[in-house]
Design an enzyme around this catalytic site. Sequence first.
Site, PDB file in Angstrom:
ATOM      1  CG  HIS A 188      -1.813  -0.378  -4.519  1.00  0.00           C
ATOM      2  ND1 HIS A 188      -2.443   0.821  -4.348  1.00  0.00           N
ATOM      3  CD2 HIS A 188      -1.981  -1.048  -3.361  1.00  0.00           C
ATOM      4  CE1 HIS A 188      -2.952   0.882  -3.125  1.00  0.00           C
ATOM      5  NE2 HIS A 188      -2.667  -0.244  -2.509  1.00  0.00           N
ATOM      6  CG  ASN A 237      -3.406   3.539  -0.284  1.00  0.00           C
ATOM      7  OD1 ASN A 237      -4.636   3.557  -0.261  1.00  0.00           O
ATOM      8  ND2 ASN A 237      -2.717   2.422  -0.200  1.00  0.00           N
ATOM      9  CB  SER A 277      -0.846   0.059   1.275  1.00  0.00           C
ATOM     10  OG  SER A 277      -1.650  -1.068   1.390  1.00  0.00           O
ATOM     11  CD  GLU A 285      -2.846   3.446  -6.982  1.00  0.00           C
ATOM     12  OE1 GLU A 285      -2.257   2.860  -6.050  1.00  0.00           O
ATOM     13  OE2 GLU A 285      -3.254   4.619  -6.888  1.00  0.00           O
TER      14      GLU A 285
HETATM   15  C1  LIG Z   1      -5.454   0.098   1.715  1.00  0.00           C
HETATM   16  C2  LIG Z   1      -4.980   0.063   0.344  1.00  0.00           C
HETATM   17  O1  LIG Z   1      -3.812  -0.143   0.084  1.00  0.00           O
HETATM   18  C3  LIG Z   1      -5.896   0.369  -0.817  1.00  0.00           C
HETATM   19  C4  LIG Z   1      -7.348   0.104  -0.596  1.00  0.00           C
HETATM   20  O2  LIG Z   1      -7.868  -0.946  -0.871  1.00  0.00           O
HETATM   21  S1  LIG Z   1      -8.274   1.402   0.049  1.00  0.00           S
HETATM   22  C5  LIG Z   1      -9.899   0.747   0.076  1.00  0.00           C
HETATM   23  C6  LIG Z   1     -10.561   0.797  -1.286  1.00  0.00           C
HETATM   24  N1  LIG Z   1     -11.899   0.212  -1.184  1.00  0.00           N
HETATM   25  C7  LIG Z   1     -12.980   0.952  -0.866  1.00  0.00           C
HETATM   26  O3  LIG Z   1     -12.927   2.168  -0.738  1.00  0.00           O
HETATM   27  C8  LIG Z   1     -14.245   0.154  -0.674  1.00  0.00           C
HETATM   28  C9  LIG Z   1     -15.425   1.089  -0.519  1.00  0.00           C
HETATM   29  N2  LIG Z   1     -16.633   0.269  -0.297  1.00  0.00           N
HETATM   30  C10 LIG Z   1     -17.349  -0.251  -1.351  1.00  0.00           C
HETATM   31  O4  LIG Z   1     -17.055  -0.086  -2.503  1.00  0.00           O
HETATM   32  C11 LIG Z   1     -18.591  -1.036  -0.996  1.00  0.00           C
HETATM   33  O5  LIG Z   1     -18.977  -0.689   0.337  1.00  0.00           O
HETATM   34  C12 LIG Z   1     -18.381  -2.571  -1.067  1.00  0.00           C
HETATM   35  C13 LIG Z   1     -18.171  -3.008  -2.548  1.00  0.00           C
HETATM   36  C14 LIG Z   1     -17.181  -3.004  -0.231  1.00  0.00           C
HETATM   37  C15 LIG Z   1     -19.618  -3.278  -0.543  1.00  0.00           C
HETATM   38  O6  LIG Z   1     -20.698  -2.767  -1.289  1.00  0.00           O
HETATM   39  P1  LIG Z   1     -22.141  -2.702  -0.606  1.00  0.00           P
HETATM   40  O7  LIG Z   1     -23.102  -2.275  -1.626  1.00  0.00           O
HETATM   41  O8  LIG Z   1     -22.027  -1.940   0.653  1.00  0.00           O
HETATM   42  O9  LIG Z   1     -22.399  -4.190  -0.167  1.00  0.00           O
HETATM   43  P2  LIG Z   1     -22.768  -5.468  -1.047  1.00  0.00           P
HETATM   44  O10 LIG Z   1     -24.176  -5.366  -1.534  1.00  0.00           O
HETATM   45  O11 LIG Z   1     -22.365  -6.589  -0.188  1.00  0.00           O
HETATM   46  O12 LIG Z   1     -21.800  -5.492  -2.339  1.00  0.00           O
HETATM   47  C16 LIG Z   1     -22.125  -4.731  -3.467  1.00  0.00           C
HETATM   48  C17 LIG Z   1     -21.837  -5.572  -4.659  1.00  0.00           C
HETATM   49  O13 LIG Z   1     -20.472  -5.985  -4.657  1.00  0.00           O
HETATM   50  C18 LIG Z   1     -20.384  -7.427  -4.622  1.00  0.00           C
HETATM   51  N3  LIG Z   1     -19.353  -7.779  -3.653  1.00  0.00           N
HETATM   52  C19 LIG Z   1     -19.091  -7.163  -2.491  1.00  0.00           C
HETATM   53  N4  LIG Z   1     -18.059  -7.742  -1.894  1.00  0.00           N
HETATM   54  C20 LIG Z   1     -17.672  -8.782  -2.706  1.00  0.00           C
HETATM   55  C21 LIG Z   1     -16.654  -9.773  -2.652  1.00  0.00           C
HETATM   56  N5  LIG Z   1     -15.802  -9.809  -1.622  1.00  0.00           N
HETATM   57  N6  LIG Z   1     -16.559 -10.655  -3.660  1.00  0.00           N
HETATM   58  C22 LIG Z   1     -17.403 -10.614  -4.701  1.00  0.00           C
HETATM   59  N7  LIG Z   1     -18.388  -9.718  -4.816  1.00  0.00           N
HETATM   60  C23 LIG Z   1     -18.513  -8.812  -3.824  1.00  0.00           C
HETATM   61  C24 LIG Z   1     -21.727  -7.933  -4.157  1.00  0.00           C
HETATM   62  O14 LIG Z   1     -21.990  -9.169  -4.775  1.00  0.00           O
HETATM   63  C25 LIG Z   1     -22.664  -6.865  -4.644  1.00  0.00           C
HETATM   64  O15 LIG Z   1     -22.984  -7.133  -6.011  1.00  0.00           O
HETATM   65  P3  LIG Z   1     -24.508  -7.030  -6.435  1.00  0.00           P
HETATM   66  O16 LIG Z   1     -25.081  -5.821  -5.709  1.00  0.00           O
HETATM   67  O17 LIG Z   1     -24.460  -6.896  -7.905  1.00  0.00           O
HETATM   68  O18 LIG Z   1     -25.074  -8.318  -5.930  1.00  0.00           O
HETATM   69  N1  LIG Z   2      -6.007  -4.368   3.391  1.00  0.00           N
HETATM   70  C1  LIG Z   2      -6.185  -3.604   2.316  1.00  0.00           C
HETATM   71  O1  LIG Z   2      -7.243  -2.972   2.118  1.00  0.00           O
HETATM   72  C2  LIG Z   2      -5.066  -3.487   1.326  1.00  0.00           C
HETATM   73  C3  LIG Z   2      -3.789  -3.959   1.634  1.00  0.00           C
HETATM   74  N2  LIG Z   2      -2.791  -3.851   0.689  1.00  0.00           N
HETATM   75  C4  LIG Z   2      -1.440  -4.372   0.963  1.00  0.00           C
HETATM   76  O2  LIG Z   2      -1.461  -5.776   0.734  1.00  0.00           O
HETATM   77  C5  LIG Z   2      -0.574  -6.446   1.635  1.00  0.00           C
HETATM   78  C6  LIG Z   2      -1.360  -7.470   2.435  1.00  0.00           C
HETATM   79  O3  LIG Z   2      -2.368  -6.780   3.121  1.00  0.00           O
HETATM   80  P1  LIG Z   2      -3.613  -7.607   3.721  1.00  0.00           P
HETATM   81  O4  LIG Z   2      -3.999  -8.683   2.772  1.00  0.00           O
HETATM   82  O5  LIG Z   2      -4.623  -6.605   4.153  1.00  0.00           O
HETATM   83  O6  LIG Z   2      -2.922  -8.269   5.009  1.00  0.00           O
HETATM   84  P2  LIG Z   2      -3.395  -9.559   5.825  1.00  0.00           P
HETATM   85  O7  LIG Z   2      -2.849  -9.369   7.190  1.00  0.00           O
HETATM   86  O8  LIG Z   2      -4.847  -9.807   5.615  1.00  0.00           O
HETATM   87  O9  LIG Z   2      -2.608 -10.741   5.072  1.00  0.00           O
HETATM   88  C7  LIG Z   2      -1.205 -10.816   5.087  1.00  0.00           C
HETATM   89  C8  LIG Z   2      -0.869 -12.293   4.988  1.00  0.00           C
HETATM   90  O10 LIG Z   2       0.523 -12.417   4.758  1.00  0.00           O
HETATM   91  C9  LIG Z   2       0.955 -13.584   5.452  1.00  0.00           C
HETATM   92  N3  LIG Z   2       2.410 -13.492   5.593  1.00  0.00           N
HETATM   93  C10 LIG Z   2       3.124 -12.652   6.390  1.00  0.00           C
HETATM   94  N4  LIG Z   2       4.447 -12.875   6.211  1.00  0.00           N
HETATM   95  C11 LIG Z   2       4.562 -13.859   5.268  1.00  0.00           C
HETATM   96  C12 LIG Z   2       5.655 -14.529   4.633  1.00  0.00           C
HETATM   97  N5  LIG Z   2       6.917 -14.221   4.959  1.00  0.00           N
HETATM   98  N6  LIG Z   2       5.395 -15.473   3.703  1.00  0.00           N
HETATM   99  C13 LIG Z   2       4.118 -15.796   3.372  1.00  0.00           C
HETATM  100  N7  LIG Z   2       3.024 -15.203   3.940  1.00  0.00           N
HETATM  101  C14 LIG Z   2       3.260 -14.248   4.866  1.00  0.00           C
HETATM  102  C15 LIG Z   2       0.194 -13.540   6.758  1.00  0.00           C
HETATM  103  O11 LIG Z   2       0.164 -14.837   7.333  1.00  0.00           O
HETATM  104  C16 LIG Z   2      -1.179 -13.069   6.286  1.00  0.00           C
HETATM  105  O12 LIG Z   2      -2.024 -14.150   5.992  1.00  0.00           O
HETATM  106  C17 LIG Z   2       0.070  -5.346   2.480  1.00  0.00           C
HETATM  107  O13 LIG Z   2       1.280  -4.970   1.872  1.00  0.00           O
HETATM  108  C18 LIG Z   2      -0.960  -4.223   2.385  1.00  0.00           C
HETATM  109  O14 LIG Z   2      -0.375  -2.940   2.575  1.00  0.00           O
HETATM  110  C19 LIG Z   2      -3.003  -3.306  -0.568  1.00  0.00           C
HETATM  111  C20 LIG Z   2      -4.262  -2.858  -0.899  1.00  0.00           C
HETATM  112  C21 LIG Z   2      -5.370  -2.887   0.033  1.00  0.00           C
END
Ligand SMILES: CC(=O)CC(=O)SCCNC(=O)CCNC(=O)[C@H](O)C(C)(C)COP(=O)(O)OP(=O)(O)OC[C@H]1O[C@@H](n2cnc3c(N)ncnc32)[C@H](O)[C@@H]1OP(=O)(O)O
Ligand SMILES: NC(=O)C1=CN([C@@H]2O[C@H](COP(=O)(O)OP(=O)(O)OC[C@H]3O[C@@H](n4cnc5c(N)ncnc54)[C@H](O)[C@@H]3O)[C@@H](O)[C@H]2O)C=CC1
Length: 311
Positions: free
Chosen positions: A165, A215, A144, A177
Site C-alpha cells: 500500500h 487509512n 486502500s 505498508e
Molecule cells: C487513499 C490511500 O489509500 C492512501 C493515501 O495516499 S492517503 C493520502 C496521503 N498523502 C497525503 O496526505 C499528502 C499530503 N500532502 C502533502 O504531503 C503535500 O501537500 C504534497 C507533497 C502533496 C505537496 O507538497 P506542497 O509543498 O504543498 O507542494 P509542492 O511544493 O508542489 O511539493 C513539495 C515537494 O514535493 C515535490 N513533489 C510534489 N509532488 C510531486 C510529484 N508528484 N512528483 C515528484 N515530486 C513531487 C516537489 O518537487 C516539492 O519538492 P521541493 O520543495 O524540494 O521542490
Molecule cells: N488515490 C489515492 O490516493 C490512493 C489510491 N490507492 C488505491 O490504488 C488503486 C488505484 O487508485 P487510483 O490510482 O487513485 O485510481 P485511478 O482511478 O486514478 O486509476 C485506476 C486505473 O485503473 C484502470 N483500470 C481499471 N480497471 C482495470 C483493469 N481491469 N485492467 C487494467 N486497468 C484497469 C483505470 O483505467 C484507471 O486508469 C485503488 O485500489 C485505490 O484504492 C492507494 C493509495 C492511495
Amino acid sequence: MRLAHATLSRKLSSSACINQSIKNVVVIGGGLMGSGIAQVAAQSGQNVTIVDLDRKVVEKAQNAINTSLQRVAKKLFKDDLAKADKFLTNSMSRLMLSTNPEEAVGQSDLVVEAIVEKLRIKQNLFKTLDTVAPTHTIFASNTSSLPIGEIAEATQRKDRFVGLHFFNPVPVMKLLEVIRIPETSDDTYNRVMDWGKSVGKQTVTCKDTPGFIVNRLLVPYMMESVRLLERGDATARDIDTAMKLGAGYPMGPFELLDYVGLDTSKFIIEGWAEKFPENPLFKPVPTLNRLVEEGKLGMKTGEGFYKYQKK
Ligand SMILES: CC(=O)CC(=O)SCCNC(=O)CCNC(=O)[C@H](O)C(C)(C)COP(=O)(O)OP(=O)(O)OC[C@H]1O[C@@H](n2cnc3c(N)ncnc32)[C@H](O)[C@@H]1OP(=O)(O)O
Ligand SMILES: NC(=O)C1=CN([C@@H]2O[C@H](COP(=O)(O)OP(=O)(O)OC[C@H]3O[C@@H](n4cnc5c(N)ncnc54)[C@H](O)[C@@H]3O)[C@@H](O)[C@H]2O)C=CC1
C-alpha cells in the site's frame, strides 16, 4: 519425460528465482497511483511495464511520470544538468507501456495492481493473471481498503500474495505498508520488504485489517470532516485551514479528498459500511456520494470540493 523435465525446470527456475532480487515489475493500472508506483520502480533501476485498459491512459501516465521525474531529477542533481538528464533518460528507458496484462506479466518477478477499488474487478484480474504469470511471480495489491485475503482468494498463489500500500503522491510519500495474509510465505514477505526499501520507501507491516494503519485512521477523519461541513459548523476552507495550522497537516481534509479522488474515497467507505454496518465511523456520507454522482471526483476531473485550473 518431457512433462517431468518441464516441471523440473519450472521448479528449478522458481527456486533459483527465490534468491534473485525483483528486477521485472508490472504495474496494472496507469492512474494516479499506478503511474507513481511505476515511476519509483523505474527510477530505482527496475524494468517496469505499466498496463491499463486504454492506450491513451498509459501514454498519459508516461507523460505524468516524465514530468514528475523532472522534479525529482532537479532535486537530486540540482547543479549537475548532465546527471539530471541522464537520470531522467535512463529512468524513462526502463518504462514500457502495454494494454495487454496477460502478455505483460510473462517475464515478471512482481505484479503490483493499482486498478479501480472494486473487489470483483481486482479478483477477476488476478484470476486471469494467475494462469499466465511465471510460478515465482509475486502478486501485490495497492488497495486502500479491501481485504488482501479476499483478493488473493481468486488465485492459486496465496503464498506469493501481499498487500503493498503506497501513498499519494508516490514519488514523495516515504511510507509503504506491507500486508501479509496468513498464507504469505516468509520468502515472499522478505523479498517485498527488500523491494520496498530498494524503491526508496520506509516499510511498516500491518495485518490484513480494514484500512491497514493509515487509512483506518485517516478515512474516518476525512468522513468526519465532511459531516462537520454538512452540519454547517464551518466552511470547507476553514476546516482545511484549521487542520493545517492547528494540527500541522500539509493538506486539510477537503484538499486531501480532492487529491486522493472522491471516487476512491467513496469506494473505501462504501466497502467498510457494507462489511461493518454497525460501525458509525464507516457511515456513508451523502455529500461525498452526491459529488461523485455529479462526476466531481476532485483534482482528476477539475472539481471536487474545490475547483481546479484544467492543466
Ligand atoms: C487513499 C490511500 O489509500 C492512501 C493515501 O495516499 S492517503 C493520502 C496521503 N498523502 C497525503 O496526505 C499528502 C499530503 N500532502 C502533502 O504531503 C503535500 O501537500 C504534497 C507533497 C502533496 C505537496 O507538497 P506542497 O509543498 O504543498 O507542494 P509542492 O511544493 O508542489 O511539493 C513539495 C515537494 O514535493 C515535490 N513533489 C510534489 N509532488 C510531486 C510529484 N508528484 N512528483 C515528484 N515530486 C513531487 C516537489 O518537487 C516539492 O519538492 P521541493 O520543495 O524540494 O521542490
Ligand atoms: N488515490 C489515492 O490516493 C490512493 C489510491 N490507492 C488505491 O490504488 C488503486 C488505484 O487508485 P487510483 O490510482 O487513485 O485510481 P485511478 O482511478 O486514478 O486509476 C485506476 C486505473 O485503473 C484502470 N483500470 C481499471 N480497471 C482495470 C483493469 N481491469 N485492467 C487494467 N486497468 C484497469 C483505470 O483505467 C484507471 O486508469 C485503488 O485500489 C485505490 O484504492 C492507494 C493509495 C492511495
